[in-house]
Scaffold this active site. Structure first.
Site, PDB file in Angstrom:
ATOM      1  N   HIS A  62       0.809  -1.212   0.000  1.00 27.31           N
ATOM      2  CA  HIS A  62       0.000   0.000   0.000  1.00 27.31           C
ATOM      3  C   HIS A  62       0.845   1.266   0.000  1.00 27.31           C
ATOM      4  O   HIS A  62       1.941   1.286   0.552  1.00 27.31           O
ATOM      5  CB  HIS A  62      -0.886   0.040   1.250  1.00 27.31           C
ATOM      6  CG  HIS A  62      -1.776  -1.147   1.394  1.00 27.31           C
ATOM      7  ND1 HIS A  62      -2.061  -1.701   2.615  1.00 27.31           N
ATOM      8  CD2 HIS A  62      -2.441  -1.891   0.486  1.00 27.31           C
ATOM      9  CE1 HIS A  62      -2.868  -2.725   2.459  1.00 27.31           C
ATOM     10  NE2 HIS A  62      -3.113  -2.869   1.173  1.00 27.31           N
ATOM     11  N   LYS A  72       5.840   6.201   7.432  1.00 29.22           N
ATOM     12  CA  LYS A  72       5.377   5.285   8.472  1.00 29.22           C
ATOM     13  C   LYS A  72       6.520   4.916   9.405  1.00 29.22           C
ATOM     14  O   LYS A  72       7.664   4.777   8.978  1.00 29.22           O
ATOM     15  CB  LYS A  72       4.814   3.998   7.855  1.00 29.22           C
ATOM     16  CG  LYS A  72       3.581   4.212   7.009  1.00 29.22           C
ATOM     17  CD  LYS A  72       3.094   2.913   6.391  1.00 29.22           C
ATOM     18  CE  LYS A  72       1.846   3.162   5.543  1.00 29.22           C
ATOM     19  NZ  LYS A  72       1.375   1.923   4.909  1.00 29.22           N
ATOM     20  N   TYR A 132       1.628   0.986  13.633  1.00 27.49           N
ATOM     21  CA  TYR A 132       2.405   1.950  12.865  1.00 27.49           C
ATOM     22  C   TYR A 132       1.816   3.341  12.969  1.00 27.49           C
ATOM     23  O   TYR A 132       0.614   3.528  13.062  1.00 27.49           O
ATOM     24  CB  TYR A 132       2.577   1.531  11.403  1.00 27.49           C
ATOM     25  CG  TYR A 132       1.323   1.370  10.587  1.00 27.49           C
ATOM     26  CD1 TYR A 132       0.927   2.342   9.681  1.00 27.49           C
ATOM     27  CD2 TYR A 132       0.549   0.219  10.691  1.00 27.49           C
ATOM     28  CE1 TYR A 132      -0.200   2.193   8.900  1.00 27.49           C
ATOM     29  CE2 TYR A 132      -0.583   0.056   9.913  1.00 27.49           C
ATOM     30  CZ  TYR A 132      -0.963   1.039   9.026  1.00 27.49           C
ATOM     31  OH  TYR A 132      -2.091   0.884   8.263  1.00 27.49           O
ATOM     32  N   ASP A 169      -6.591  -6.131  -1.743  1.00 22.94           N
ATOM     33  CA  ASP A 169      -5.198  -6.387  -2.108  1.00 22.94           C
ATOM     34  C   ASP A 169      -5.076  -7.342  -3.288  1.00 22.94           C
ATOM     35  O   ASP A 169      -4.095  -7.292  -4.028  1.00 22.94           O
ATOM     36  CB  ASP A 169      -4.417  -6.912  -0.908  1.00 22.94           C
ATOM     37  CG  ASP A 169      -4.199  -5.834   0.151  1.00 22.94           C
ATOM     38  OD1 ASP A 169      -4.504  -4.653  -0.121  1.00 22.94           O
ATOM     39  OD2 ASP A 169      -3.723  -6.175   1.242  1.00 22.94           O
TER      40      ASP A 169
END
Length: 185
Positions: A62, A72, A132, A169
């Site tokens: 992603h 991130k 995250y 996905d």
């Protein structure tokens, strides 16, 4: 905190200082002033995310396009994952290359992944809990997904696990047909 640039030097492996004894352990998982000093980065994190996954669950690859791109800071609090960052910056000499690190609740390692990278992870243990921080908010219209098994990227995923993907996905694009991260002028 120990900070190590990886094969793609903008991705950083971060190892916190852990105080451990017979009672357990303590560490600062994030401290803004130390992070800025040790990484020389001036980033602000605005959102924390937490996911739990079963063995073989693969999330990714992603990313979000500008103006909602996300950096991130990733870590695992339970279990073990293979964490992947793919350089998708179209002007980068490492565009299309990736770095991989094992993150676990035991090793307490973290990965800083800047804007301009696609990100994904695979749960290696029975379950994992993955945390995250992001530098921008989730923005569905800016989100993109690259196929986890793209032939151009040739990511070396473990062969001993049955991979499970979300319907979203499964619809990821090939690297060659994906919108890459535009270079800054």
């Amino acid at each position: 905190m120990k900070v190590t640039p990886l094969k793609i030097p903008d991705v950083l492996l971060i190892e916190p200082r852990v105080f451990e004894d017979a009672r357990g352990f303590f560490f600062e998982s994030f401290r803004e002033d130390v992070f800025k000093t040790e990484t020389s980065l001036n980033v602000s994190f605005v959102q924390d995310n937490h996911s739990k996954s079963s063995q073989g669950v693969l999330r990714g690859l992603h990313y979000q396009l500008p103006p909602h791109a996300q950096g991130k800071l990733t870590r695992v609090i339970q279990g073990e994952v293979l964490d992947i960052a793919v350089d998708i910056r179209e002007s980068s000499p490492t565009c299309g290359q990736y770095v991989a690190e094992i993150l676990s609740g035991d090793n307490k390692k973290q990965l800083y992944i800047p804007e301009g990278f696609a990100h994904g992870f695979l749960t290696l243990s029975k379950t994992s809990e993955f945390l995250y921080k992001t530098t921008d908010f989730y923005h569905p219209e800016s989100e993109r997904c690259i196929l986890w098994n793209d032939l151009t990227l040739n990511i070396k995923w473990p062969q001993n696990l049955k991979i499970e993907l979300s319907p979203k996905d499964l619809l990821g694009q090939s690297f060659k047909s994906s919108e890459l991260f535009p270079c800054k002028q």
